[in-house]
Design an enzyme around this catalytic site. Structure first.
Site, short mmCIF file in Angstrom:
data_model
loop_
_atom_site.label_atom_id
_atom_site.label_comp_id
_atom_site.label_asym_id
_atom_site.label_seq_id
_atom_site.Cartn_x
_atom_site.Cartn_y
_atom_site.Cartn_z
N SER A 182 0.84 -1.20 0.00
CA SER A 182 0.00 0.00 0.00
C SER A 182 0.88 1.26 0.00
O SER A 182 1.69 1.43 -0.91
CB SER A 182 -0.96 -0.04 1.19
OG SER A 182 -2.00 0.88 1.04
N ASP A 228 -9.21 -4.92 -5.66
CA ASP A 228 -8.63 -3.83 -4.88
C ASP A 228 -8.86 -2.53 -5.62
O ASP A 228 -8.64 -2.44 -6.84
CB ASP A 228 -7.12 -4.09 -4.70
CG ASP A 228 -6.41 -3.03 -3.88
OD1 ASP A 228 -7.08 -2.17 -3.27
OD2 ASP A 228 -5.17 -3.07 -3.85
N HIS A 256 -7.15 -5.88 -1.09
CA HIS A 256 -6.12 -5.09 -0.42
C HIS A 256 -5.81 -5.76 0.92
O HIS A 256 -6.70 -6.32 1.58
CB HIS A 256 -6.63 -3.66 -0.20
CG HIS A 256 -5.53 -2.68 0.07
ND1 HIS A 256 -4.73 -2.17 -0.93
CD2 HIS A 256 -5.10 -2.13 1.22
CE1 HIS A 256 -3.86 -1.33 -0.41
NE2 HIS A 256 -4.05 -1.29 0.90
#
Length: 326
Positions: A171, A267, A297
């Site tokens: 991320s 995601d 995610h």
């Protein structure tokens, strides 16, 4: 979001990943709503929710914590070594955890780092960078850069190879990994990093409309609205969105080290990885991209129950072994 999208939400997830999301979501619901909490309280809740997923996993031969001097004070780092002591220096992955610049730590991502170390047979060093909004850009990035230089300068004492350093993260950790590589390249230190491991990274400040429509709502671990909050708390002003050290997608990708992209199919950030990989390739870079069907995610953190997460960790580890010539 359309009625059809709401009906489909979560139906394309891998069953184990869906269970991970359900368990995690239920754990969050046992705490007060985030809008009623301070940033410090929110972080404490996030740490508590993620704590069960850190248990178990590989046992390290050596685990150490160090303090790295930075322009803002010292930052904590944690070293995991899966191998017996050796006179031969070991390659090292510097890992930058995700959490929207606001959440999580080297504690929430401890198992993930141990998994990489054990599967790849190299040292992993995690960076416990400062959180937004108290620490906005460029604090966390500069702490990551300071850690890279510290690892290089103290390689012998740490038992690692200064000529085989890679960086990676998930991320916003992926964001800062690319930003660090861009910064080092621009300062003439482009050869310092041998590779980038980029797990469902946040490389742009806007998500692809089709990803927002399909995966940007509840049910997929990260929402489009949450990303807006994260960006707003990281930036000092909107003008910083033009800075490639903030938004790597706006940077020149020439001269970067090889990159491995682990892309979660389900995601809201999915398209960002694919777009950045294409941009790196167009600039002459060496990239390896794998899209994991049914992954959301944060899916790597589900490794204790999800073979899909284990496979992605194995893929990234084996790619790094090639980069490190192991």
């Amino acid at each position: 979001m359309t009625a059809q999208t709401l009906t489909l939400a979560g139906t394309d997830l891998d069953p184990d990943i869906a269970r991970f999301i359900a368990i995690t979501s239920e754990a969050y619901r046992s705490h007060p709503p985030f809008e009623t909490l301070s940033p410090t309280e929110i972080r404490a809740v996030a740490e508590a929710v993620r704590e069960p997923w850190v248990k178990g996993g590989p046992v390290m031969v050596r685990t150490e914590e160090h303090s790295v001097p930075t322009p803002y004070g010292e930052v904590r780092v944690r070293l995991h070594d899966p191998l017996p002591p050796s006179d031969t220096p070991k390659p090292v992955l510097i890992y930058v955890h995700g959490g929207g610049w606001m959440l999580f730590s080297i504690d929430t991502h401890d198992r993930l780092m141990r998994e990489y170390a054990a599967r790849g047979g190299f040292v992993v060093i995690g960076v416990d960078y400062s959180h937004a909004p108290a620490a906005r850009f460029p604090v966390a990035l500069n702490e990551v850069l300071a850690t890279i230089h510290w690892v290089r300068d103290h390689a012998k004492a740490l038992g690692v190879d200064a000529d085989r350093i890679a960086i990676g993260g998930d991320s916003v950790g992926g964001n800062m990994s690319v930003a660090a590589a861009l910064s080092l390249r621009d300062s003439g230190e482009g050869n310092l990093l041998k590779g980038l491991v980029l797990n469902y990274g946040a490389f742009d400040d806007t998500c692809a409309p089709e990803d927002v429509e399909r995966y940007g709502g509840d049910g997929y671990m990260l929402t489009a609205e949450e990303m807006v909050v994260f960006w707003d708390n990281y930036l000092n002003s909107d003008t910083e969105r033009q800075n490639p050290f903030v938004v790597p997608m706006r940077g020149d990708m020439a001269g970067l080290p090889p990159a491995f992209f682990a892309v979660a199919q389900c995601d809201v950030l999915r398209g960002q990885s694919l777009k950045l990989a294409e941009k790196m390739q167009a600039a002459g870079g060496d990239t390896h991209t794998i899209i994991y069907p049914g992954a959301s995610h944060s899916f790597l953190e589900a490794v204790s129950i999800a073979p899909l997460a284990a496979q992605a960790l194995e893929d990234g580890s084996q790619w790094l072994r090639k980069i490190f010539a192991l």
